[in-house]
Design an enzyme around this catalytic site. Structure first.
Site, PDB file in Angstrom:
ATOM      1  CD  GLU A   5      10.489   9.116 -11.662  1.00  0.00           C
ATOM      2  OE1 GLU A   5      10.574   7.949 -11.277  1.00  0.00           O
ATOM      3  OE2 GLU A   5       9.561   9.872 -11.333  1.00  0.00           O
ATOM      4  CB  CYS A  54      -6.035   1.029   4.249  1.00  0.00           C
ATOM      5  SG  CYS A  54      -6.230  -0.527   3.409  1.00  0.00           S
ATOM      6  CG  HIS A  96      24.917  -5.200 -25.145  1.00  0.00           C
ATOM      7  ND1 HIS A  96      25.976  -5.898 -25.685  1.00  0.00           N
ATOM      8  CD2 HIS A  96      25.392  -3.967 -24.843  1.00  0.00           C
ATOM      9  CE1 HIS A  96      27.051  -5.132 -25.681  1.00  0.00           C
ATOM     10  NE2 HIS A  96      26.719  -3.946 -25.183  1.00  0.00           N
ATOM     11  CG  ASN A 137      -3.307   0.800   6.911  1.00  0.00           C
ATOM     12  OD1 ASN A 137      -3.119   0.028   5.987  1.00  0.00           O
ATOM     13  ND2 ASN A 137      -2.638   1.938   7.054  1.00  0.00           N
ATOM     14  N   GLY A 138      -3.376  -2.748   7.170  1.00  0.00           N
ATOM     15  CA  GLY A 138      -2.256  -3.666   7.360  1.00  0.00           C
ATOM     16  C   GLY A 138      -2.672  -5.101   7.136  1.00  0.00           C
ATOM     17  CD  GLU A 163       3.851   6.218 -11.299  1.00  0.00           C
ATOM     18  OE1 GLU A 163       3.442   5.653 -10.281  1.00  0.00           O
ATOM     19  OE2 GLU A 163       4.790   7.030 -11.301  1.00  0.00           O
ATOM     20  CD1 TRP A 181      -4.158   0.025  -3.270  1.00  0.00           C
ATOM     21  CD2 TRP A 181      -3.154  -1.587  -2.082  1.00  0.00           C
ATOM     22  NE1 TRP A 181      -3.257  -0.610  -4.097  1.00  0.00           N
ATOM     23  CE2 TRP A 181      -2.626  -1.614  -3.398  1.00  0.00           C
ATOM     24  CE3 TRP A 181      -2.678  -2.512  -1.172  1.00  0.00           C
ATOM     25  CZ2 TRP A 181      -1.651  -2.501  -3.809  1.00  0.00           C
ATOM     26  CZ3 TRP A 181      -1.697  -3.415  -1.585  1.00  0.00           C
ATOM     27  CH2 TRP A 181      -1.190  -3.402  -2.886  1.00  0.00           C
ATOM     28  NE  ARG A 185      -2.614   5.824   4.481  1.00  0.00           N
ATOM     29  CZ  ARG A 185      -1.363   5.886   4.904  1.00  0.00           C
ATOM     30  NH1 ARG A 185      -0.664   6.984   4.734  1.00  0.00           N
ATOM     31  NH2 ARG A 185      -0.807   4.869   5.499  1.00  0.00           N
ATOM     32  CE  LYS A 190       2.525  10.958  -2.846  1.00  0.00           C
ATOM     33  NZ  LYS A 190       3.211  10.698  -4.114  1.00  0.00           N
ATOM     34  CE  LYS A 225       6.348  10.122 -11.599  1.00  0.00           C
ATOM     35  NZ  LYS A 225       6.997   9.047 -10.991  1.00  0.00           N
TER      36      LYS A 225
HETATM   37  C1  F6R Z   1       6.027   6.440  -8.467  1.00  0.00           C
HETATM   38  C2  F6R Z   1       5.919   6.449  -7.024  1.00  0.00           C
HETATM   39  C3  F6R Z   1       6.354   5.231  -6.289  1.00  0.00           C
HETATM   40  C4  F6R Z   1       7.055   5.640  -4.989  1.00  0.00           C
HETATM   41  C5  F6R Z   1       7.392   4.398  -4.154  1.00  0.00           C
HETATM   42  C6  F6R Z   1       8.174   4.734  -2.901  1.00  0.00           C
HETATM   43  O1  F6R Z   1       5.618   7.659  -9.008  1.00  0.00           O
HETATM   44  O2  F6R Z   1       5.456   7.392  -6.448  1.00  0.00           O
HETATM   45  O3  F6R Z   1       7.165   4.414  -7.055  1.00  0.00           O
HETATM   46  O4  F6R Z   1       8.214   6.338  -5.301  1.00  0.00           O
HETATM   47  O5  F6R Z   1       6.207   3.745  -3.790  1.00  0.00           O
HETATM   48  O6  F6R Z   1       7.476   5.616  -2.087  1.00  0.00           O
HETATM   49  P1  F6R Z   1       8.197   6.459  -0.966  1.00  0.00           P
HETATM   50  O7  F6R Z   1       9.130   7.406  -1.628  1.00  0.00           O
HETATM   51  O8  F6R Z   1       7.110   7.140  -0.225  1.00  0.00           O
HETATM   52  O9  F6R Z   1       8.947   5.468  -0.114  1.00  0.00           O
END
Ligand code: F6R
Length: 612
Positions: free
Chosen positions: A485, A2, A508, A98-99, A492, A74, A27, A607, A489
């Protein structure tokens, strides 16, 4: 999660708040809303879905005034529908939150017993009820908020306005970030500095259990028990280009293309280009970093998501170069499993945002266990940065795209430095090896440029990926976390099922998945494991697996078994992960974009994950 904006000043609050919310949409984007005091009345407009829906509604509204609050949500409590959107209005009060309020059920029961009419499914509205009850008694917004705080359990930040006082904002933080932006004849309360960057560079970061009271142009800070406190004003040197797309179709694409510069910015402060030596600056441990690195018997990385995969790369780099045992934990697991942290453990938390709730909780746990802590963050003065003992900065600039890109590669560059510095402190790095490693690192920005110049091939490869229903991303050694990773990508951004696997693990179990609709994306730059990776691929190929490979130069063995081959410049094993990441980012980007998906704001995500 949020985003919150509070504004008191001379501009139209609608405009300032909506602009701010645009910067905070990363957010959360389930709903958005705004409340402004106009002619002594609170005007509220809220809309389900992205901010655009709110903007469309506001286009027909004429109210203005000079005080308001806004929110981009969110969803936690209650579905993402308009009645649950913030701000929540109760009586004379309007609130953004927020929270999470953990004792919301008790509060709700109590309010219902008193005959309150509850309109939403949120915990936030309940807070508005409590504050409204208090303000009716005290006729004082500050006292009403301060009194209510004692009733709330959880992790939350709130900003409150009162219809009877059109020049007053009160905000409280206990968990999710809240920052005060100090402008010229205007002030802001925001979840992230990006929301006010075009208006001010001066910020005050609220700590947990602090209240800010803004009345007209006066800004005062208090502890939760209403004692006045002094706060430091931080000056931030960021330009607004950080929060613009600068001609790119998406922020994510811009951020992928920023990687040469971002990596250079991460490493440059710590490298001496003349002596080719590493001097990690301003780590700020209580004792000298050499002493800390010499004494440690174990390193424990704790992080989430992409930052967790970066930490896994760190394990390979540090163990091989400095022979210190390294463990890596997902923060949400670490914090609840009563972890064993022996004396002389260095706990390293990695977080782009510096606000991830689980990572922050893990850091606090490590501090309680009296161990050295080091944070690697991109946001100076974020909670994790402020609370850790030692600090390393990614220096990537603002990362707006919800999927992390440049922060990941910048972190990998810092982990190279950290591994080398620890090896040096422990006598495992000759001067010649250090010089070579520094040269290798200094070459990365131009190698990244070279990889980016091949973008059209990644876009073509993305077209190929469209034929498949499932994806296995494979790698060995330091390329294994890069494969994970890459899979993240794709998941998501393109909403396709992808798994990252250690190439040696295929036999395995995962080999059973292989058929004509399962693509194998392999990260296989030339290193001492390349032949083993190629053998693993033979096994998959023999069973009909379709391979898309990323290798160094013209690797004929790889090429001959691949449907599509992507070439990387020659690099060292320690820096290969940085350049091998770019094709994976771009393939996921192009695939998602060509499917018409919202790459900057993938569904259901946010994010900065400030709830656990
Ligand atoms: C994926 C992504 C998330 C963040 C995760 C941790 O592309 O961005 O998986 O890496 O939410 O976020 P931070 O690094 O801000 O703690």
């Amino acid at each position: 999660m949020c985003g919150i904006v509070g504004y008191l000043g001379f501009q139209d609050p609608k405009k300032v708040i909506v602009e701010g919310l645009k910067r905070l949409e990363y957010r959360g984007y389930d709903s958005a809303g705004i409340a402004v005091i106009h002619d002594n009345k609170i005007k509220t407009v809220r809309a389900e879905g992205k901010l655009k829906a709110l903007e469309d509604k506001l286009a027909t509204e004429n109210f203005n005034g000079h005080l308001g609050i806004g929110h981009t949500r969110w969803a936690t409590h209650g579905a993402p529908v308009e009645k649950n959107a913030h701000p929540h209005r109760v009586g004379e009060i309007s609130i953004v939150h927020n929270g999470i309020i953990e004792n919301y059920l008790d509060i709700k029961r109590e309010l219902l017993d008193r005959g309150a009419k509850i309109n939403s499914d949120t915990d936030s509205e309940l807070v508005a009820h409590l504050i409204n009850e208090e303000v009716l008694k005290t006729q004082n917004l500050f006292q009403a908020v301060q009194k209510t705080l004692g009733r709330l359990v959880g992790a939350f930040s709130i900003v409150v306005i009162w219809e009877k006082s059109p020049d007053e904002l009160v905000a409280f933080k206990d968990g999710p970030p809240l920052i005060v932006g100090l402008g010229d004849k205007e002030n802001f309360i925001i979840s992230d500095v990006q929301a006010a960057l075009q208006y001010t560079k001066n910020y005050v970061y609220l700590e947990d259990r602090e209240i800010v009271h803004i009345q007209n142009k006066e800004v005062r800070y208090f502890s939760a028990d209403a004692k006045p406190i002094e706060k430091k004003v931080n000056h931030l040197n960021w330009g607004t280009e950080q929060i613009e797309k600068m001609g790119f179709k998406h922020f994510m694409l811009k951020e992928i293309y920023e990687q040469p510069r971002a990596v250079a910015a991460a490493i440059q402060p710590h490298l001496n280009p003349e002596t080719h030596q590493i001097e990690i600056k301003n780590l700020n441990f209580k004792s000298s970093s050499k002493e800390v690195f010499n004494k440690i018997e174990r390193i424990l990385f704790v992080a989430c998501g992409t930052s967790y995969y970066a930490a896994l790369v760190g394990k390979y780099l540090i163990e091989k170069t400095s022979r210190v045992p390294v463990d890596v934990d997902v923060a949400s697991e670490f914090r609840y499993r009563q972890p064993i942290i022996q004396k002389n453990t260095l706990v390293v938390t990695i977080s782009q945002s510096g606000e991830t709730a689980d990572t922050l909780a893990a850091l606090r746990l490590a501090k309680d266990l009296n161990t050295h802590t080091l944070s690697i963050t991109n946001v100076p003065q974020s909670s994790i940065d402020r609370e850790a003992e030692g600090h390393l900065y990614m220096n990537s600039g603002v990362e707006v795209g919800v999927a992390s890109t440049k922060a990941f590669t910048s972190t990998l560059a810092l982990l190279n430095l950290l591994a080398l510095e620890i090896a040096k402190a422990r006598g495992h790095l000759t001067v010649a090896a250090e010089n070579q490693a520094v040269k290798n690192l200094l070459a990365v920005p131009s190698q990244l440029e070279t990889v980016l110049a091949f973008d059209k091939y990644f876009s073509e490869a993305a077209e190929k990926l469209k034929e498949f229903k499932g994806f296995l991303y494979l790698g060995r050694g330091v390329s294994y976390p890069i494969a994970m990773e890459g899979a993240l990508k794709l998941k998501e951004l393109a909403y396709l099922h992808a798994e990252g696997y250690a190439a040696g693990e295929m036999k395995h179990g995962p080999l059973a998945l292989i058929d004509s609709r399962m693509a194998i994306v392999v990260v296989a730059p030339t290193d001492d494991l390349i032949e083993k990776t190629v053998s693993n691929l033979q096994e998959a190929k023999a069973r009909g697996g379709k391979i898309i490979s990323i290798g160094t130069g013209e690797n004929e063995a790889l090429k001959s078994m691949s449907e599509y081959y992507l070439s990387l410049p020659v690099a060292d094993w320690m820096t290969n992960p940085l350049i091998a990441t770019v094709p994976l980012q771009l393939m996921a980007y192009h695939l998602a974009d060509s499917l018409g998906l919202d790459v900057d704001q993938p569904r259901n995500l946010a994010k900065s994950v400030t709830v656990e």
